[in-house]
Design an enzyme around this catalytic site. Structure first.
Site, mmCIF file in Angstrom:
data_model
loop_
_atom_site.group_PDB
_atom_site.id
_atom_site.type_symbol
_atom_site.label_atom_id
_atom_site.label_comp_id
_atom_site.label_asym_id
_atom_site.label_seq_id
_atom_site.Cartn_x
_atom_site.Cartn_y
_atom_site.Cartn_z
ATOM 1 N N SER A 125 -34.293 -3.397 -4.363
ATOM 2 C CA SER A 125 -32.994 -3.498 -5.009
ATOM 3 C C SER A 125 -32.555 -4.927 -5.332
ATOM 4 O O SER A 125 -33.226 -5.610 -6.077
ATOM 5 C CB SER A 125 -31.961 -2.795 -4.136
ATOM 6 O OG SER A 125 -30.754 -2.695 -4.804
ATOM 7 N N HIS A 126 -31.455 -5.366 -4.709
ATOM 8 C CA HIS A 126 -30.901 -6.681 -5.036
ATOM 9 C C HIS A 126 -31.653 -7.814 -4.347
ATOM 10 O O HIS A 126 -31.353 -8.984 -4.592
ATOM 11 C CB HIS A 126 -29.427 -6.717 -4.616
ATOM 12 C CG HIS A 126 -29.247 -6.409 -3.155
ATOM 13 N ND1 HIS A 126 -29.413 -5.134 -2.660
ATOM 14 C CD2 HIS A 126 -28.950 -7.181 -2.104
ATOM 15 C CE1 HIS A 126 -29.229 -5.158 -1.355
ATOM 16 N NE2 HIS A 126 -28.940 -6.389 -0.983
ATOM 17 N N ASP A 289 -28.277 -4.552 -10.963
ATOM 18 C CA ASP A 289 -29.155 -5.179 -9.977
ATOM 19 C C ASP A 289 -30.628 -4.827 -10.207
ATOM 20 O O ASP A 289 -30.982 -4.221 -11.223
ATOM 21 C CB ASP A 289 -28.727 -4.805 -8.555
ATOM 22 C CG ASP A 289 -29.007 -3.346 -8.235
ATOM 23 O OD1 ASP A 289 -29.056 -2.536 -9.175
ATOM 24 O OD2 ASP A 289 -29.190 -3.024 -7.046
ATOM 25 N N ASP A 291 -32.766 -2.628 -9.182
ATOM 26 C CA ASP A 291 -33.188 -1.253 -9.463
ATOM 27 C C ASP A 291 -32.173 -0.472 -10.285
ATOM 28 O O ASP A 291 -32.307 0.745 -10.447
ATOM 29 C CB ASP A 291 -33.517 -0.522 -8.163
ATOM 30 C CG ASP A 291 -32.320 -0.441 -7.227
ATOM 31 O OD1 ASP A 291 -31.461 -1.336 -7.275
ATOM 32 O OD2 ASP A 291 -32.242 0.524 -6.441
ATOM 33 N N ASP A 293 -28.930 0.314 -9.862
ATOM 34 C CA ASP A 293 -27.896 1.216 -9.340
ATOM 35 C C ASP A 293 -26.566 0.516 -9.056
ATOM 36 O O ASP A 293 -25.598 1.163 -8.707
ATOM 37 C CB ASP A 293 -28.395 1.992 -8.110
ATOM 38 C CG ASP A 293 -28.890 1.095 -6.997
ATOM 39 O OD1 ASP A 293 -28.842 -0.141 -7.146
ATOM 40 O OD2 ASP A 293 -29.347 1.643 -5.964
ATOM 41 N N ARG A 294 -26.531 -0.807 -9.198
ATOM 42 C CA ARG A 294 -25.258 -1.510 -8.986
ATOM 43 C C ARG A 294 -24.668 -1.971 -10.307
ATOM 44 O O ARG A 294 -25.394 -2.100 -11.299
ATOM 45 C CB ARG A 294 -25.469 -2.738 -8.106
ATOM 46 C CG ARG A 294 -25.936 -2.413 -6.717
ATOM 47 C CD ARG A 294 -25.942 -3.668 -5.877
ATOM 48 N NE ARG A 294 -26.410 -3.354 -4.533
ATOM 49 C CZ ARG A 294 -26.137 -4.086 -3.458
ATOM 50 N NH1 ARG A 294 -25.417 -5.187 -3.590
ATOM 51 N NH2 ARG A 294 -26.596 -3.736 -2.281
ATOM 52 N N LYS A 388 -26.204 5.871 -6.840
ATOM 53 C CA LYS A 388 -25.236 5.089 -7.582
ATOM 54 C C LYS A 388 -25.893 4.671 -8.893
ATOM 55 O O LYS A 388 -27.116 4.680 -8.997
ATOM 56 C CB LYS A 388 -24.738 3.901 -6.773
ATOM 57 C CG LYS A 388 -25.800 2.968 -6.203
ATOM 58 C CD LYS A 388 -25.133 2.001 -5.230
ATOM 59 C CE LYS A 388 -26.077 0.914 -4.762
ATOM 60 N NZ LYS A 388 -26.774 1.269 -3.521
HETATM 61 C C1 VG1 Z 1 -26.165 -2.857 1.205
HETATM 62 C C2 VG1 Z 1 -24.764 -2.474 0.807
HETATM 63 C C3 VG1 Z 1 -24.620 -0.967 0.759
HETATM 64 C C4 VG1 Z 1 -25.677 -0.406 -0.203
HETATM 65 C C5 VG1 Z 1 -27.051 -0.876 0.206
HETATM 66 C C6 VG1 Z 1 -28.113 -0.447 -0.778
HETATM 67 O O1 VG1 Z 1 -26.450 -2.368 2.494
HETATM 68 O O2 VG1 Z 1 -23.830 -3.020 1.704
HETATM 69 O O3 VG1 Z 1 -23.322 -0.633 0.350
HETATM 70 O O4 VG1 Z 1 -25.630 0.999 -0.194
HETATM 71 O O5 VG1 Z 1 -27.087 -2.290 0.283
HETATM 72 O O6 VG1 Z 1 -27.821 -0.904 -2.049
HETATM 73 P P1 VG1 Z 1 -26.383 -3.276 3.804
HETATM 74 O O7 VG1 Z 1 -26.831 -2.407 4.931
HETATM 75 O O8 VG1 Z 1 -27.244 -4.467 3.568
HETATM 76 O O9 VG1 Z 1 -24.954 -3.691 3.940
HETATM 77 V V1 VG1 Z 1 -29.094 -1.254 -3.099
HETATM 78 O O10 VG1 Z 1 -28.458 -1.499 -4.569
HETATM 79 O O11 VG1 Z 1 -29.641 -2.673 -2.324
HETATM 80 O O12 VG1 Z 1 -30.211 -0.108 -2.897
HETATM 81 CO CO CO Z 2 -29.795 -1.412 -5.958
#
Ligand code: VG1
Ligand code: CO
Length: 555
Positions: A125-126, A289, A291, A293-294, A388
């Protein structure tokens, strides 16, 4: 679709059993298993995990599996491995995005549309990408959503006792040519990663209204951050909605995201933010982001916090054709601000508070209890998929702006004037030694009793506890989901440790202060949160525990 008897025989004859030993630490976090690429490159590491997923999923013969990723470094290697392991484990068909690409929401849609038994979403993801950066594997179930905790727990348990994985002797497939090929007795269809998703968006939203707004001169910049949404944004925003070339920037997915963090916030999408507060700002700035989804939403001169975006979208969602007359409920993660709660209250619908992570929304969406969901971390989505969805949020904003003919800033002010404003920020302390972060959290937990009633500057603690969630659909309980300090005046501070990081621990401190419509709706966020920030430091002793005097990232 189903493997024929003949195919089955062929498959059986080609299965290779590879002995293996468990690797430590293959516990899926907030969103799948995330580790450094170097960790995934250990022989057997990815294979063990994928086999553990299939052992738990135990697909019925001939089942369909979707595979796709965000295009980051190592994506193609793991896809080829996963295809062979799937063939050896009895899947009848794999649908894989061309080039190994599928955004997370597109993967969710493809799973649902083609009745797949599940999918592998390959992404961190990010998190940054490249040979020295991060990779991830997440399993999604048949509803298209991330596997719930019961399933991820079983996968983790399986990784601890795994003794072998299955594969077939087969060459890598050509991921860059659309069409069907066979691996063992299994069919692999290389599909267009964009078309199904773009069609879905066109069903949900009033594209004609948006096209008209574009013709009338509405301008936008979408920053795909050299990540997966590039091709989706080009197809939808340029080809289908008529935005001019140049609207989509950084639109070609790169294996290392150009060396940047594909994290759509004001730090990592700095250039977009600077444009949006300049005199040359277009009407809307948006980003997504790694992938897809953000989403980040910035109007001309107006950043919209993700928590506010959820509330504003919920208040206006019925403008979009697919949501007319059907807003059953809203769901938000616990650390997300209560702005959405006020909308739910005004509309007379329920608002659910879940732990962090999209997997907790799945049951509510399946049961029709929630229509729109969101997280403070820039995630918004609805019941159209079970993830998302970054571009979905951007398109919903466009649809609302087009029909209402107002600017983002006007909409925000109108919203606050009606519901009040939840000033909000998140402070992240990254790469803290894990034992120190744990000590901070343990200290906090041990002091709940003494904290109650205590005063910190102008704030008095009303509730100090650890958030626990009982799923209203299946009754499952998830405890230890973050420490909540709720003050008497309604403001609050939340502490939790990240479950997506790959290096040490990340402490997240979430700060919120509500101001009624009669109060100051146009103040600086940092000023409105000063008392909460000071209280957070005093209560958690962040500097003492972490040696840090300021957060690394403020969003
Ligand atoms: C983070 C965010 C959470 C989100 C998750 C996955 O998790 O706070 O809200 O669902 O990333 O998002 P954490 O445990 O690091 O706080 V993604 O777009 O990285 O799949
Ligand atoms: Co993501």
């Amino acid at each position: 679709m189903r493997a024929t008897q003949h195919d089955g025989d062929q498959r059986l004859s080609q299965i290779v059993t590879v002995p293996t030993r468990p690797f430590e630490g293959q516990a899926p976090g907030t969103s799948g298993l995330r580790k450094k690429v170097k960790v995934f490159q250990q022989p057997g590491y990815a294979e063990n995990f994928i086999q553990a997923v299939f052992d738990v999923a135990s697909p019925p013969p001939g089942a369909i599996l979707v595979i796709g990723g965000d295009g980051r470094f190592y994506n193609r290697t793991v896809i080829q491995q996963a295809i062979r392991i799937a063939a050896a484990n009895g899947y009848g068909k794999v649908l894989v995005g061309k080039g190994g690409i599928l955004s997370t929401p597109a993967a969710s849609h493809v799973i649902r549309k083609y009745g797949a038994s599940g999918g592998l979403v390959l992404s961190a993801s990010h998190n940054p990408g490249g040979p020295d950066e991060d990779f991830g594997i997440k399993y999604n179930i048949a509803n298209g959503g991330p596997a719930p905790e019961g399933v991820t727990g079983a996968i983790y348990a399986r990784t601890k006792e795994i003794e072998l994985w299955l594969t077939v002797e087969a060459e890598d497939i050509d991921l860059d040519t659309l069409g069907d090929v066979h691996v063992g007795g299994m069919t692999v269809s290389v599909i267009d990663p964009v078309a199904d998703y773009a069609d879905l968006m066109e069903e949900l939203f009033d594209f004609e209204a948006i096209r008209r707004m574009v013709r009338l001169g509405f301008t936008m910049r979408f920053d795909a951050m050299s990540a997966v949404t590039g091709p989706y944004a080009v197809e939808i925003l340029l080809n289908r909605l008529g935005f001019p070339a140049g609207t989509v920037v950084n639109g070609v997915p790169l294996e290392d995201f150009g060396g940047y963090h594909p994290d759509p916030n004001l730090i990592h999408a700095r250039e977009l933010y600077e444009l949006m507060i300049s005199l040359d700002a277009p009407d809307l700035g948006a980003a997504s982001d790694g992938d897809g989804d953000r989403n980040l939403i910035i109007g001309r001169g107006r950043f919209v916090t993700p928590s506010d975006s959820l509330a504003m979208l919920a208040a206006n969602i019925q403008i979009a054709p697919a949501y007319k007359g059907r807003l059953a409920g809203i769901a938000r993660s616990m650390p997300t601000s209560a702005a959405a709660d006020r909308v739910a209250e005004a509309f007379g619908i329920p608002c659910y508070e879940t732990p962090t992570g999209w997997k907790f929304f799945g049951n509510l969406l399946d049961a029709g209890m929630a229509t729109i969901c969101g997280e403070e971390s820039a995630g918004t989505g609805s019941d159209h998929v079970r993830e998302k969805d970054g571009l979905w949020a951007v398109l919903l904003w466009l649809n609302i702006l087009a029909v209402r003919a107002i600017s983002v800033d006007q909409l925000a002010h109108e919203h606050w004037a009606r519901f009040g404003r939840n000033y909000y920020a998140r402070h992240d302390y990254e790469g803290i030694p894990t034992d120190r972060a744990n000590a901070l959290m343990n200290d906090l937990q041990a002091r709940f009793e003494t904290l109650r009633g205590k005063q910190f500057g102008p704030l008095t603690v009303n509730v100090a506890d650890s958030f626990s969630y009982t799923d209203p659909v299946d009754g499952s309980v998830s405890s230890n989901q973050g420490v909540r300090i709720l003050f008497k005046d309604g403001s609050r501070v939340i502490f939790r440790l990240s479950g997506t990081g790959t290096q040490g621990a990340t402490l997240r401190v979430y700060l919120e202060n509500y101001v009624a419509p009669s109060g100051n709706l146009d103040a600086e966020t940092s000023v409105m949160l000063a008392a909460q920030i000071a209280a957070a430091e005093e209560i958690a002793q962040i500097a003492k525990h972490t040696g840090r005097s300021a957060p690394d990232v403020i969003t």
